[in-house]
Design an enzyme around this catalytic site. Structure first.
Site, mmCIF file in Angstrom:
data_model
loop_
_atom_site.group_PDB
_atom_site.id
_atom_site.type_symbol
_atom_site.label_atom_id
_atom_site.label_comp_id
_atom_site.label_asym_id
_atom_site.label_seq_id
_atom_site.Cartn_x
_atom_site.Cartn_y
_atom_site.Cartn_z
ATOM 1 N N ASP A 18 20.679 39.826 37.429
ATOM 2 C CA ASP A 18 21.824 39.591 38.422
ATOM 3 C C ASP A 18 22.396 38.325 37.658
ATOM 4 O O ASP A 18 21.949 37.353 37.488
ATOM 5 C CB ASP A 18 20.982 39.134 39.807
ATOM 6 C CG ASP A 18 22.179 38.559 40.612
ATOM 7 O OD1 ASP A 18 23.598 38.192 40.349
ATOM 8 O OD2 ASP A 18 21.784 38.218 41.935
ATOM 9 N N ILE A 19 23.558 38.775 37.482
ATOM 10 C CA ILE A 19 24.208 37.654 36.475
ATOM 11 C C ILE A 19 24.541 36.154 37.123
ATOM 12 O O ILE A 19 24.541 35.100 36.330
ATOM 13 C CB ILE A 19 25.813 38.135 36.090
ATOM 14 C CG1 ILE A 19 26.190 37.623 34.865
ATOM 15 C CG2 ILE A 19 26.920 38.000 37.222
ATOM 16 C CD1 ILE A 19 27.666 38.205 34.184
ATOM 17 N N ASN A 32 39.675 41.105 40.584
ATOM 18 C CA ASN A 32 40.863 41.875 41.052
ATOM 19 C C ASN A 32 41.892 40.883 40.760
ATOM 20 O O ASN A 32 41.765 39.931 40.580
ATOM 21 C CB ASN A 32 40.588 42.390 42.427
ATOM 22 C CG ASN A 32 40.661 41.702 43.515
ATOM 23 O OD1 ASN A 32 41.253 40.517 43.647
ATOM 24 N ND2 ASN A 32 39.941 41.795 44.294
ATOM 25 N N GLY A 40 30.873 44.093 44.680
ATOM 26 C CA GLY A 40 30.282 44.191 43.236
ATOM 27 C C GLY A 40 29.932 42.573 42.725
ATOM 28 O O GLY A 40 29.626 41.839 43.594
ATOM 29 N N VAL A 41 30.211 42.600 41.489
ATOM 30 C CA VAL A 41 29.747 41.483 41.108
ATOM 31 C C VAL A 41 30.595 40.224 41.400
ATOM 32 O O VAL A 41 30.222 39.045 41.473
ATOM 33 C CB VAL A 41 29.583 41.569 39.330
ATOM 34 C CG1 VAL A 41 31.113 41.531 38.813
ATOM 35 C CG2 VAL A 41 28.952 40.256 38.701
ATOM 36 N N ASP A 42 32.075 40.506 41.629
ATOM 37 C CA ASP A 42 32.953 39.393 42.222
ATOM 38 C C ASP A 42 32.208 38.858 43.440
ATOM 39 O O ASP A 42 32.287 37.599 43.456
ATOM 40 C CB ASP A 42 34.253 40.212 42.436
ATOM 41 C CG ASP A 42 35.285 39.343 42.639
ATOM 42 O OD1 ASP A 42 35.129 37.971 42.507
ATOM 43 O OD2 ASP A 42 36.455 39.878 42.947
ATOM 44 N N SER A 125 34.684 46.807 35.009
ATOM 45 C CA SER A 125 35.596 47.961 35.097
ATOM 46 C C SER A 125 34.486 49.111 35.373
ATOM 47 O O SER A 125 34.913 50.354 35.981
ATOM 48 C CB SER A 125 36.578 48.586 34.233
ATOM 49 O OG SER A 125 37.708 47.806 34.292
ATOM 50 N N GLY A 127 32.107 49.719 37.595
ATOM 51 C CA GLY A 127 31.691 49.855 38.917
ATOM 52 C C GLY A 127 32.837 50.451 39.772
ATOM 53 O O GLY A 127 33.035 51.422 39.698
ATOM 54 N N VAL A 128 33.209 49.803 40.699
ATOM 55 C CA VAL A 128 34.107 50.073 41.785
ATOM 56 C C VAL A 128 35.427 50.632 41.072
ATOM 57 O O VAL A 128 35.927 51.431 41.406
ATOM 58 C CB VAL A 128 34.494 48.713 42.689
ATOM 59 C CG1 VAL A 128 35.673 49.230 43.440
ATOM 60 C CG2 VAL A 128 33.336 48.177 43.494
HETATM 61 N N1 AR6 Z 1 25.291 41.173 38.006
HETATM 62 C C1 AR6 Z 1 25.308 41.909 37.128
HETATM 63 N N2 AR6 Z 1 26.042 42.876 37.169
HETATM 64 C C2 AR6 Z 1 26.521 43.469 38.334
HETATM 65 C C3 AR6 Z 1 26.270 42.691 39.700
HETATM 66 C C4 AR6 Z 1 25.604 41.520 39.348
HETATM 67 N N3 AR6 Z 1 25.195 40.795 40.498
HETATM 68 N N4 AR6 Z 1 26.737 43.227 40.784
HETATM 69 C C5 AR6 Z 1 27.330 44.470 40.223
HETATM 70 N N5 AR6 Z 1 27.364 44.436 38.969
HETATM 71 P P1 AR6 Z 1 32.145 46.042 39.891
HETATM 72 P P2 AR6 Z 1 34.463 46.643 38.490
HETATM 73 C C6 AR6 Z 1 27.788 45.658 37.953
HETATM 74 O O1 AR6 Z 1 32.472 47.269 40.920
HETATM 75 O O2 AR6 Z 1 34.317 47.938 38.354
HETATM 76 C C7 AR6 Z 1 35.220 43.920 43.143
HETATM 77 O O3 AR6 Z 1 35.607 44.225 44.491
HETATM 78 C C8 AR6 Z 1 27.977 46.682 38.498
HETATM 79 O O4 AR6 Z 1 26.777 47.504 38.768
HETATM 80 O O5 AR6 Z 1 31.433 44.654 40.529
HETATM 81 O O6 AR6 Z 1 35.399 45.775 37.527
HETATM 82 C C9 AR6 Z 1 36.497 43.245 42.551
HETATM 83 O O7 AR6 Z 1 37.137 42.384 43.550
HETATM 84 C C10 AR6 Z 1 28.690 47.232 37.396
HETATM 85 O O8 AR6 Z 1 28.257 47.843 36.268
HETATM 86 O O9 AR6 Z 1 33.545 45.654 39.066
HETATM 87 C C11 AR6 Z 1 37.371 44.308 42.176
HETATM 88 O O10 AR6 Z 1 38.204 44.633 43.074
HETATM 89 C C12 AR6 Z 1 29.710 46.126 36.757
HETATM 90 O O11 AR6 Z 1 28.927 45.151 37.490
HETATM 91 C C13 AR6 Z 1 36.681 45.463 41.750
HETATM 92 O O12 AR6 Z 1 35.460 45.411 42.347
HETATM 93 C C14 AR6 Z 1 31.203 46.122 37.458
HETATM 94 O O13 AR6 Z 1 31.139 46.569 38.748
HETATM 95 C C15 AR6 Z 1 36.315 45.444 40.407
HETATM 96 O O14 AR6 Z 1 35.726 46.431 39.766
#
Ligand code: AR6
Length: 175
Positions: A18-19, A32, A40-42, A125, A127-128
């Site tokens: 977990d970052i 975003n 997600g990570v945000d 990018s 993930g979501v």
């Molecule tokens: N630690 C490390 N990696 C993670 C964590 C964590 N705690 N949580 C998720 N990931 P995403 P995006 C991974 O969806 O695709 C948000 O709502 C996840 O498994 O977080 O760039 C923003 O506000 C994936 O591999 O980001 C934007 O609206 C990677 O992080 C949108 O999502 C990215 O997934 C951005 O989407």
């Protein structure tokens, strides 16, 4: 992995984590355009850093896709958060690769400016936003390696799933 022998300190580490738990100079947030938090990570970064992060982000007035902004880390172990906005995948013919490359380049430009020596990236990018993981990992690794050719820093590619780890490992074989 080790880089060339003249620059042996520079590494890319693949880490399943977990970052928000990492003790590094900077963690990268896949944000975003509003920079006001999300899922997600945000979401994880904002909830671990606390409300002061959101307060500082409000003052930044958003961020265009492909660019990056820096804030303090507040409740995170990391000193800084570098927020970048990856492209939303829409088939691959709409500049997504270039925009994703720009995310990494702009994060590294801020890292250089702030003398950041250890930096951890999520798979921006992938993930979501729906960017295919293997393709995202290849782009990420290429940009990481090209920064490491110039700078002596530690870069951590954070894998939040076994699939992400596998994609990075496959991508590494191409280099
Ligand atoms: N630690 C490390 N990696 C993670 C964590 C964590 N705690 N949580 C998720 N990931 P995403 P995006 C991974 O969806 O695709 C948000 O709502 C996840 O498994 O977080 O760039 C923003 O506000 C994936 O591999 O980001 C934007 O609206 C990677 O992080 C949108 O999502 C990215 O997934 C951005 O989407």
């Amino acid at each position: 992995m080790q880089k060339d022998p003249d620059n042996w300190h520079s590494t890319i580490k693949l880490v399943m984590a977990d970052i928000t738990t990492l003790e590094v100079d900077a963690v990268v947030n896949a944000a975003n355009n509003s920079l006001l938090g999300g899922g997600g990570v945000d979401g994880a970064i904002h909830s671990a850093a606390g409300p002061e992060l959101l307060e500082e982000c409000r003052g930044l007035c958003g961020c265009p896709t492909g660019e990056a902004r820096i804030t303090r880390g507040y409740g995170l172990p990391a000193r800084f958060v570098i927020h970048t906005v990856g492209p939303i995948w829409s088939g691959g013919d709409n500049g997504e690769d270039d925009l994703l490359r720009n995310c990494y380049r702009n994060c590294f430009a801020l890292a250089e400016l702030h003398d950041i020596k250890t930096i951890a990236f999520p798979a921006i990018s992938a993930g979501v936003y729906g960017f295919p993981m293997e393709r995202a990992c290849r782009i990420a690794l290429r940009e990481m390696m090209s920064y490491l050719e110039k700078k002596n820093v530690d870069v951590i590619a954070v894998c939040f799933s076994k699939r992400a780890l596998w994609c990075y490992q496959v991508a590494l074989q191409d280099f």
